[in-house]
Design a protein around this motif. Structure first.
Motif, mmCIF file in Angstrom:
data_model
loop_
_atom_site.group_PDB
_atom_site.id
_atom_site.type_symbol
_atom_site.label_atom_id
_atom_site.label_comp_id
_atom_site.label_asym_id
_atom_site.label_seq_id
_atom_site.Cartn_x
_atom_site.Cartn_y
_atom_site.Cartn_z
ATOM 1 N N ARG A 159 0.839 -1.210 0.000
ATOM 2 C CA ARG A 159 0.000 0.000 0.000
ATOM 3 C C ARG A 159 0.867 1.251 0.000
ATOM 4 O O ARG A 159 0.572 2.235 -0.703
ATOM 5 N N ALA A 160 1.949 1.228 0.764
ATOM 6 C CA ALA A 160 2.869 2.371 0.767
ATOM 7 C C ALA A 160 3.494 2.554 -0.605
ATOM 8 O O ALA A 160 3.632 3.682 -1.100
ATOM 9 N N ALA A 161 3.868 1.446 -1.237
ATOM 10 C CA ALA A 161 4.453 1.509 -2.574
ATOM 11 C C ALA A 161 3.467 2.097 -3.569
ATOM 12 O O ALA A 161 3.822 2.936 -4.406
ATOM 13 N N LEU B 125 -2.667 -6.765 -7.455
ATOM 14 C CA LEU B 125 -3.267 -5.805 -8.386
ATOM 15 C C LEU B 125 -4.562 -5.224 -7.817
ATOM 16 O O LEU B 125 -4.843 -4.027 -7.989
ATOM 17 N N ASP B 126 -5.340 -6.048 -7.111
ATOM 18 C CA ASP B 126 -6.561 -5.542 -6.478
ATOM 19 C C ASP B 126 -6.224 -4.439 -5.473
ATOM 20 O O ASP B 126 -6.902 -3.408 -5.404
ATOM 21 N N ILE B 127 -5.174 -4.655 -4.678
ATOM 22 C CA ILE B 127 -4.780 -3.679 -3.659
ATOM 23 C C ILE B 127 -4.268 -2.404 -4.317
ATOM 24 O O ILE B 127 -4.614 -1.285 -3.896
ATOM 25 N N ILE B 128 -3.448 -2.546 -5.346
ATOM 26 C CA ILE B 128 -2.922 -1.373 -6.043
ATOM 27 C C ILE B 128 -4.062 -0.530 -6.620
ATOM 28 O O ILE B 128 -4.077 0.702 -6.480
ATOM 29 N N GLU B 129 -5.023 -1.177 -7.236
ATOM 30 C CA GLU B 129 -6.149 -0.444 -7.811
ATOM 31 C C GLU B 129 -7.024 0.164 -6.718
ATOM 32 O O GLU B 129 -7.559 1.278 -6.885
#
Length: 304
Positions: free
Chosen positions: A154-156, A181-185
């Motif tokens: 999440r920080a990234a 990918l779900d978390i990044i989006e």
């Protein structure tokens, strides 16, 4: 204008040719709590690694991406020393590896604190080196993303969203990549700014393509480690599936290892040029596709 940040400063696409997107100049795979972790004399690293860089310069390779991140011996000062000794640009990351390679400060930090640390490395430079990180390297375990790995991710995503940097992750299982990918989006960033590192380790080719269909880069980066006759058909299948503009090729080789006497014996970064590319040409891959895979794609993935 897109620029690729390197140890020798930013580079435009027209200033570069072939780029190796996943290699190591210096890496320590011991955990950060081990005595002597990530310690080495710059002169020793230069002495061992300069000949390997000169070999690829002679083959027309114009830059290399260092993939050693926090937790596995990120030493941008040593990358810089090798770069200056060879007049060869090296692309460095910020970020941190997966458990158990999580330093105490990362385990204890908040998402906001990690985001700020990654952002400083991307925007200002790593430590006192003056070298800006081009990208963020992370990882996740085979059994799923742990809470601390999710915090790093999440920080990234937040730091990458502020800078346009790509996030690359050592993630073996395709289903875990999908979760990343779900978390990044969910953090408001984009799947097309994610590299699925070691995609070839996921043996379900359908999952390789599924990751690409989400928009992410897929990376076959064990060239020279595995049977060429096993990997070459996979590369051709990606091209035939129309995903050649999302594929990265490299070795995951090198490197100076401070845990071994004299840094160990590095493996050369030459197998792609000397063996795999001729093999792909023999299988009917044309020069336009070769250039896409080795010149265009690495720049587009890592530039911002």
């Amino acid at each position: 204008m897109k620029l690729l940040h390197t140890t020798l400063g930013p580079r435009r696409a027209d200033e570069l040719g072939m780029i190796l997107p996943h290699e190591h100049v210096f890496v320590d795979l011991r955990t950060p709590d081990q005595p002597g972790y990530a310690e080495a004399d710059a002169a020793d690293v230069v002495r061992l690694m300069v000949p390997e860089i000169e070999k690829i310069k002679a083959r027309g390779i114009t830059a290399l991406v260092e993939c050693s991140t926090g937790g596995v011996g990120l030493r941008v000062d040593l990358d810089l020393a090798v770069s200056l000794a060879t007049d060869f640009p090296i692309v460095v990351p910020t970020g941190n590896y997966r458990e158990p390679w999580i330093p105490d400060w990362v385990r204890d930090a908040s998402v906001d604190e990690l985001e700020q640390s990654f952002y400083r490395d991307l925007a200002e430079g790593v430590g006192d080196t003056g070298v800006k990180a081009a990208w963020i390297k992370i990882s996740a375990g085979d059994d799923g993303i742990t809470p601390v790995e999710e915090k790093v991710l999440r920080a990234a995503a937040r730091a990458a969203k502020r800078t346009g940097a790509v996030i690359g992750s050592h993630t073996i299982m395709g289903r875990v990549v999908m979760d990343q990918l779900d978390i990044i989006e969910a953090e408001g960033y984009r799947a097309d700014r994610f590299i699925s590192i070691h995609t070839q380790a996921e043996k379900d080719f359908g999952l390789n393509l599924a990751v690409a269909e989400r928009g992410a880069w897929i990376e076959y980066d064990n060239i020279g480690w595995v049977d060429d006759e096993e990997l070459a058909p996979l590369i051709v299948k990606v091209l035939e599936a129309g995903r050649g503009d999302q594929l990265l090729l490299s070795h995951d080789r090198g490197w100076y290892d401070p845990g071994k006497p004299g840094g160990g014996e590095p493996l050369p970064y030459t197998h792609l040029s000397d063996v795999m590319l001729p093999l792909l040409r023999a299988r009917g891959v044309d020069e336009a596709a070769i250039r896409q895979l080795t010149v265009t794609n690495p720049f587009e993935a890592f530039a911002r």
